[in-house]
Design an enzyme around this catalytic site. Sequence first.
Site, PDB file in Angstrom:
ATOM      1  N   TYR A 138       0.856  -1.193   0.000  1.00 55.60           N
ATOM      2  CA  TYR A 138       0.000   0.000   0.000  1.00 55.60           C
ATOM      3  C   TYR A 138       0.886   1.236   0.000  1.00 55.60           C
ATOM      4  O   TYR A 138       1.856   1.310   0.762  1.00 55.60           O
ATOM      5  CB  TYR A 138      -0.898   0.009   1.239  1.00 55.60           C
ATOM      6  CG  TYR A 138      -1.789   1.238   1.343  1.00 55.60           C
ATOM      7  CD1 TYR A 138      -2.856   1.428   0.466  1.00 55.60           C
ATOM      8  CD2 TYR A 138      -1.557   2.219   2.312  1.00 55.60           C
ATOM      9  CE1 TYR A 138      -3.671   2.549   0.547  1.00 55.60           C
ATOM     10  CE2 TYR A 138      -2.378   3.347   2.407  1.00 55.60           C
ATOM     11  CZ  TYR A 138      -3.430   3.509   1.525  1.00 55.60           C
ATOM     12  OH  TYR A 138      -4.232   4.618   1.601  1.00 55.60           O
ATOM     13  N   ASP A 231       9.321   2.323  -0.053  1.00 52.57           N
ATOM     14  CA  ASP A 231       8.312   3.103   0.668  1.00 52.57           C
ATOM     15  C   ASP A 231       8.460   2.773   2.150  1.00 52.57           C
ATOM     16  O   ASP A 231       8.030   1.717   2.617  1.00 52.57           O
ATOM     17  CB  ASP A 231       6.915   2.745   0.151  1.00 52.57           C
ATOM     18  CG  ASP A 231       5.825   3.564   0.840  1.00 52.57           C
ATOM     19  OD1 ASP A 231       6.151   4.273   1.823  1.00 52.57           O
ATOM     20  OD2 ASP A 231       4.667   3.492   0.406  1.00 52.57           O
ATOM     21  N   LYS A 259       4.504   9.320   8.661  1.00 51.20           N
ATOM     22  CA  LYS A 259       4.172   8.868  10.023  1.00 51.20           C
ATOM     23  C   LYS A 259       5.138   9.383  11.095  1.00 51.20           C
ATOM     24  O   LYS A 259       5.001  10.511  11.545  1.00 51.20           O
ATOM     25  CB  LYS A 259       4.039   7.347  10.041  1.00 51.20           C
ATOM     26  CG  LYS A 259       2.926   6.886   9.044  1.00 51.20           C
ATOM     27  CD  LYS A 259       2.347   5.554   9.359  1.00 51.20           C
ATOM     28  CE  LYS A 259       1.466   5.026   8.252  1.00 51.20           C
ATOM     29  NZ  LYS A 259       0.043   5.138   8.469  1.00 51.20           N
TER      30      LYS A 259
HETATM   31  C1  LIG Z   1       3.652   2.185   3.331  1.00 54.67           C
HETATM   32  C2  LIG Z   1       2.707   3.345   3.229  1.00 54.67           C
HETATM   33  N1  LIG Z   1       2.861   4.236   2.243  1.00 54.67           N
HETATM   34  C3  LIG Z   1       2.056   5.302   2.121  1.00 54.67           C
HETATM   35  C4  LIG Z   1       1.028   5.499   3.003  1.00 54.67           C
HETATM   36  C5  LIG Z   1       0.132   6.694   2.868  1.00 54.67           C
HETATM   37  O1  LIG Z   1       0.401   7.599   3.894  1.00 54.67           O
HETATM   38  P1  LIG Z   1      -0.710   8.655   4.362  1.00 54.67           P
HETATM   39  O2  LIG Z   1      -1.808   7.892   5.011  1.00 54.67           O
HETATM   40  O3  LIG Z   1       0.038   9.567   5.299  1.00 54.67           O
HETATM   41  O4  LIG Z   1      -1.168   9.368   3.140  1.00 54.67           O
HETATM   42  C6  LIG Z   1       0.817   4.603   4.048  1.00 54.67           C
HETATM   43  C7  LIG Z   1      -0.281   4.787   5.006  1.00 54.67           C
HETATM   44  O5  LIG Z   1      -0.575   3.993   5.848  1.00 54.67           O
HETATM   45  C8  LIG Z   1       1.691   3.499   4.168  1.00 54.67           C
HETATM   46  O6  LIG Z   1       1.537   2.590   5.136  1.00 54.67           O
END
Ligand SMILES: Cc1ncc(COP(=O)(O)O)c(C=O)c1O
Length: 422
Positions: A138, A231, A259
């Site tokens: 994700y 990521d 985060k």
């Molecule tokens: C691995 C990863 N990338 C991107 C995101 C997206 O981040 P945001 O919710 O701050 O937009 C998340 C959100 O949980 C994530 O876990």
Amino acid sequence: MNSENLYNLAKQYFPGGVNSPVRYYAPYPIFMSRGYGSKIYDVDNKEYIDYCLGFGPLILGHSNDRVKEKMKEAMDRSWLLGTPTEYEINLAKLIRAGIPNLKLMRFTNSGTEATMHVIRVARAFTNKMKIIKVLGGYHGAHDSVLAKAGSGAVSIPSSPGIPEEVTKNTLLVDYNNIAKLEEIINKNKNSIAAMILEPVLGNIGVITPDNDYLAQVREITEKNDILLIFDEVITGFRNRFGSVQDHFKVYADLITLGKIIGGGLPIGAFGGRDDIMKKISPEGNVYEAGTFSGNPLSIIAGTETLSILKEQDYSILNNNVELLTQKISNELNIAINRFGSMYQIFFKTEPVRDYATAMKSDATKFFKFFKLLLKEGIYLPPSQYETNFLSFAHTNKDLEFTSAAMIKAIEMINNDNGSKRQ
Ligand SMILES: Cc1ncc(COP(=O)(O)O)c(C=O)c1O
């Protein structure tokens, strides 16, 4: 007003009564009102030990005093200047102290924005349009990463409203599967800009890479002129002061963060090789912008959080997950996956190592588990396909209480299904 009444009211304003779908669970989510340390409190003042931690940012626990103090000081100055500030440099310095290969970076307002922009710059740099994404990974809620597997090599949108013209450029591969990766690269020679992946999957429960999976991914992408994007929105600064790159000794071209680096306030970041990042406007011509990007409050909360983390012994946090899970792992019909302070319990016995095996876990049993724990005053992210987090604020007492409650809940669920303890 209690949670049920608030939920009925919220439904009049927000689709499904929530502002992000994973916060919903049937028949209505408990409305929380405050949090301190490892605990959150609902509108009826019931206390819960929190393993969701705002879906991950609150690694120091709720309402950390030092972070709060810095934010109060910042509010006396200004909470939005719309100019460059010294604060941004302070946070960038700390981030680069942990992740030296972030030669240049940009702050955004969320992880979603970070992955959206990193994909754009990767496409512009390579002048290629396809990206590879891992099934079950994700990367936020924007069009090119919301794709699911279709027939053959075709990806289809995983939500209505996303043009197929966008997701046709997103190629999906199984995690921990090098043969499939090679196959897809060979079929799409010279048209793939980048591969984006969470080095440790954290949005389908927790799934760790097989021994040399990441090293092989690095080798293959490099050989084929494909940029590698890690990521690390979840994993960044989670299990060490820095990135999981140093754990696996595998280094990406570009990295996204979020985060933890905002200390609980909205943030994201992307960065990496300076020859790529220099393509970004105004140095280059790849457009990226945001009114609130680098806003003083997020930056200052993040800076204080990372300053505190720099002094912490992460092995204590990581060992605490061991403490929490070691007794539970003897229970029947479950599998526990963990990486440092991230863990998830799957209701199945076979190892969970990719999307297909994760999907075989019993989400109905997990929901029963979630509800039983909620009753006991333990709050988990309300889905089998999320990650449980631990903070530096969790105490041994919290862990012992949780471990006992989890064992009791698993036994009840097992007995419901007629299975016997060995
Ligand atoms: C691995 C990863 N990338 C991107 C995101 C997206 O981040 P945001 O919710 O701050 O937009 C998340 C959100 O949980 C994530 O876990």
